[in-house]
Scaffold this active site. Structure first.
Site, mmCIF file in Angstrom:
data_model
loop_
_atom_site.group_PDB
_atom_site.id
_atom_site.type_symbol
_atom_site.label_atom_id
_atom_site.label_comp_id
_atom_site.label_asym_id
_atom_site.label_seq_id
_atom_site.Cartn_x
_atom_site.Cartn_y
_atom_site.Cartn_z
ATOM 1 N N ASP A 67 118.041 -43.215 -3.081
ATOM 2 C CA ASP A 67 116.853 -42.685 -2.826
ATOM 3 C C ASP A 67 115.924 -42.094 -3.894
ATOM 4 O O ASP A 67 115.132 -41.155 -3.699
ATOM 5 C CB ASP A 67 116.648 -41.718 -1.427
ATOM 6 C CG ASP A 67 117.497 -42.520 -0.205
ATOM 7 O OD1 ASP A 67 117.289 -43.594 -0.078
ATOM 8 O OD2 ASP A 67 118.226 -41.601 0.477
ATOM 9 N N LYS A 106 114.148 -46.066 -6.924
ATOM 10 C CA LYS A 106 114.333 -47.237 -7.751
ATOM 11 C C LYS A 106 113.373 -48.293 -7.534
ATOM 12 O O LYS A 106 112.783 -49.184 -8.390
ATOM 13 C CB LYS A 106 115.623 -47.545 -7.588
ATOM 14 C CG LYS A 106 116.750 -46.715 -7.946
ATOM 15 C CD LYS A 106 118.409 -47.163 -7.662
ATOM 16 C CE LYS A 106 118.542 -47.202 -6.197
ATOM 17 N NZ LYS A 106 118.536 -45.823 -5.427
ATOM 18 N N GLY A 150 117.382 -49.178 1.125
ATOM 19 C CA GLY A 150 115.950 -49.307 1.657
ATOM 20 C C GLY A 150 114.901 -48.921 0.473
ATOM 21 O O GLY A 150 114.570 -47.766 0.072
ATOM 22 N N HIS A 151 114.399 -49.920 -0.009
ATOM 23 C CA HIS A 151 113.542 -49.780 -1.361
ATOM 24 C C HIS A 151 111.993 -50.008 -0.836
ATOM 25 O O HIS A 151 111.729 -51.166 -0.408
ATOM 26 C CB HIS A 151 113.983 -50.823 -2.622
ATOM 27 C CG HIS A 151 115.456 -50.490 -2.896
ATOM 28 N ND1 HIS A 151 116.023 -51.442 -3.791
ATOM 29 C CD2 HIS A 151 116.279 -49.738 -2.835
ATOM 30 C CE1 HIS A 151 117.293 -50.932 -3.996
ATOM 31 N NE2 HIS A 151 117.399 -49.622 -3.551
ATOM 32 N N GLN A 200 121.753 -47.857 -3.899
ATOM 33 C CA GLN A 200 122.091 -46.608 -3.525
ATOM 34 C C GLN A 200 122.282 -45.762 -5.142
ATOM 35 O O GLN A 200 121.324 -45.840 -5.854
ATOM 36 C CB GLN A 200 123.698 -46.701 -3.042
ATOM 37 C CG GLN A 200 123.678 -46.983 -1.647
ATOM 38 C CD GLN A 200 123.806 -48.524 -1.587
ATOM 39 O OE1 GLN A 200 124.493 -49.359 -2.264
ATOM 40 N NE2 GLN A 200 122.830 -49.013 -0.744
HETATM 41 P P1 IMP Z 1 127.139 -46.933 3.817
HETATM 42 O O1 IMP Z 1 126.994 -47.290 2.654
HETATM 43 O O2 IMP Z 1 126.445 -47.416 5.154
HETATM 44 O O3 IMP Z 1 128.557 -47.183 4.233
HETATM 45 O O4 IMP Z 1 127.122 -45.288 3.980
HETATM 46 C C1 IMP Z 1 128.067 -44.376 3.267
HETATM 47 C C2 IMP Z 1 127.024 -43.168 2.659
HETATM 48 O O5 IMP Z 1 126.226 -43.815 1.872
HETATM 49 C C3 IMP Z 1 126.362 -42.553 3.866
HETATM 50 O O6 IMP Z 1 126.384 -41.073 3.286
HETATM 51 C C4 IMP Z 1 125.044 -43.117 3.469
HETATM 52 O O7 IMP Z 1 123.718 -42.111 4.150
HETATM 53 C C5 IMP Z 1 124.981 -43.495 2.016
HETATM 54 N N1 IMP Z 1 123.890 -44.400 1.712
HETATM 55 C C6 IMP Z 1 124.034 -46.054 1.813
HETATM 56 N N2 IMP Z 1 123.096 -46.460 1.340
HETATM 57 C C7 IMP Z 1 122.285 -45.479 0.922
HETATM 58 C C8 IMP Z 1 120.911 -45.485 0.280
HETATM 59 O O8 IMP Z 1 120.634 -46.586 0.053
HETATM 60 N N3 IMP Z 1 120.429 -44.528 0.132
HETATM 61 C C9 IMP Z 1 120.864 -43.441 0.130
HETATM 62 N N4 IMP Z 1 122.118 -43.003 0.972
HETATM 63 C C10 IMP Z 1 122.629 -44.188 1.241
#
Ligand code: IMP
Length: 425
Positions: A13, A16, A40-41, A220
């Site tokens: 977040d 990017k 989520g971009h 991420q």
């Molecule tokens: P997962 O990727 O859904 O398995 O989540 C694993 C961890 O990564 C959790 O703490 C999510 O909140 C975090 N996470 C996954 N994708 C994002 C992102 O795009 N932005 C911020 N945090 C993320």
């Protein structure tokens, strides 16, 4: 530079999407190389908001080809709904979307398991429940279904049978539709997706050989990296720059430059250590002013001050060439801005992430307090017009992690960005 990698240098977040959108103006191709619809971009164009989860952020520019690389995991329904929504809004991707045949599909049993595992586990990660972890598990267990399997019906059925047999051995994997139902659904989807499924490694390499400009878009952030992040509170892919080579199928020498996007303060969604977290009114003010709500899950983001310790790790494992500092304007009103420069741990001062990483829960941040600039930066267009104290803040970050600032974002709009160097030359 003809190929540039953009990664998140913190816990995701970082902004990017906007940076990739801005650079896409000069790019011929934008490639997503990791993760899936957990991202989520957000991109704002003329007051219109676009939120992309799977389709690369270059989509909003008319010219750039958009590639979903082999390192990604694809929820086909999500991808099609994003595609349809963009088409509906006049963004034609029909000739410029390419999906790697080697990318794995996120299937209903992955999403079911993502929720169920969280409920059954001692370690609740706060995942996005998009099936990311279980899909990568199946990939590495070699029971995954890949996009290329949609091209051969018989093969799709065989792969799905194997995936179902494998998954049935897992207990507590939640409720999900049966094999026949999923097979029929994928058969239908295959008709729509097949034209986009190609050998994207071949395509990207060809473009690079032709001297085209290619942007690699990480999802991420580094501190969520399955190897280098705050394990186990991480995602299941590698959001770091070296993975762009693997997740897109190019050689490491093809990656000319890496920029790390750094929020001027810090946020995190989900569980896990966050030493500079502000559980206070100031934290709430940052959340409100920064609009810190997750674009995928709608969860409030946790907020805190910038932390140089994980940023140094980020600089190292990504091999960063430059920083793009985002949301500087959110700090415009603060009288003082603390930055974490070290941790206190069991009577000692440390300047790197402790081993074992679990000790991150115990560390006390040591802050250096910088003076705030207390003026509006949101319409500043060049470095020399930034308030001196804002320049000092940026220089402090750069010196703290040994990486120069290449860009500064001061608002959501496309024109609210200051480049200190030309990225695509
Ligand atoms: P997962 O990727 O859904 O398995 O989540 C694993 C961890 O990564 C959790 O703490 C999510 O909140 C975090 N996470 C996954 N994708 C994002 C992102 O795009 N932005 C911020 N945090 C993320």
């Amino acid at each position: 530079m003809s190929s540039v990698v953009i990664v998140g240098a913190q816990w995701g977040d970082e902004g990017k999407g906007k940076v990739v959108d801005c650079l896409s103006e000069s790019a011929d191709m934008v490639v997503r190389f990791n993760g899936g619809a957990n991202a989520g971009h957000t991109i704002i164009v003329d007051d219109e908001e676009y939120v992309l989860h799977l389709i690369p952020s270059g989509a909003i520019r008319e010219k750039a080809d958009c590639v979903i690389g082999n390192g990604c995991v694809i929820d086909a329904d999500q991808l099609l709904s994003e595609y349809d929504e963009l088409m509906r809004r006049g963004i034609d991707l029909s000739k410029r979307l390419f999906i790697s045949g080697f990318a794995h599909l996120v299937l209903p049993h992955h999403k079911a398991a993502d929720g169920a595992w969280e409920g059954n586990s001692k370690v609740a990660l706060g995942t996005t429940k998009r099936g990311i972890g279980p899909a990568y598990c199946d990939k590495y267990a070699r029971f995954g279904v890949r996009a290329e399997d949609l091209l051969e019906e018989k093969d799709l059925r065989n792969k799905l049978e194997a995936a179902y047999a494998y998954r049935s051995r897992w207990s507590g994997s939640g409720e999900y539709p049966g094999l026949e139902e999923v097979f029929e659904h994928l058969r239908k989807i295959a008709k729509r997706l097949s034209p986009f499924i190609v050998d994207t490694s071949l395509l990207i390499n060809k473009r690079i050989d032709e001297g085209k400009r290619v942007l690699f878009e990480g999802a991420q952030g580094t501190l969520l990296d399955v190897d280098f992040g705050t394990y186990p509170y991480v995602t299941s892919s590698n959001p770091v720059a070296p993975y762009a080579a693997i997740g897109a199928g190019v050689g490491i020498r093809q990656l000319d430059m890496t920029l790390g996007v750094v929020k001027a303060y810090l946020t995190r969604v989900g569980t896990g250590p966050f030493p500079t977290e502000l559980d206070s009114e100031v934290g709430e003010k940052l959340r409100q002013q920064g609009g810190e709500v997750g674009r995928t899950t709608g969860r409030d983001r946790r907020t805190g001050w910038l932390d140089l310790i994980p940023l140094r790790l980020s600089a190292r494992v990504n091999g960063l060439d430059g920083l793009v500092v985002s949301k500087l304007d959110v700090l415009d009103s603060y009288e003082e801005i603390p930055v974490c420069v070290a941790y206190k741990l069991r009577g000692k001062t440390i300047t790197e992430i402790p081993l074992p990483v679990v000790l991150m829960d115990e560390v006390e941040p040591v802050y250096e307090i910088l003076p705030g600039w207390q003026s509006d930066t949101s319409e500043v267009t060049k470095w020399s017009d930034l308030p001196a104290k804002a320049q000092e803040y940026l220089k402090f970050i750069a010196e703290g992690c040994g990486i120069p600032v290449s860009g500064i974002s001061v608002g959501q709009r496309r024109d609210q960005i200051i480049w200190l160097e030309e990225v695509f030359q």
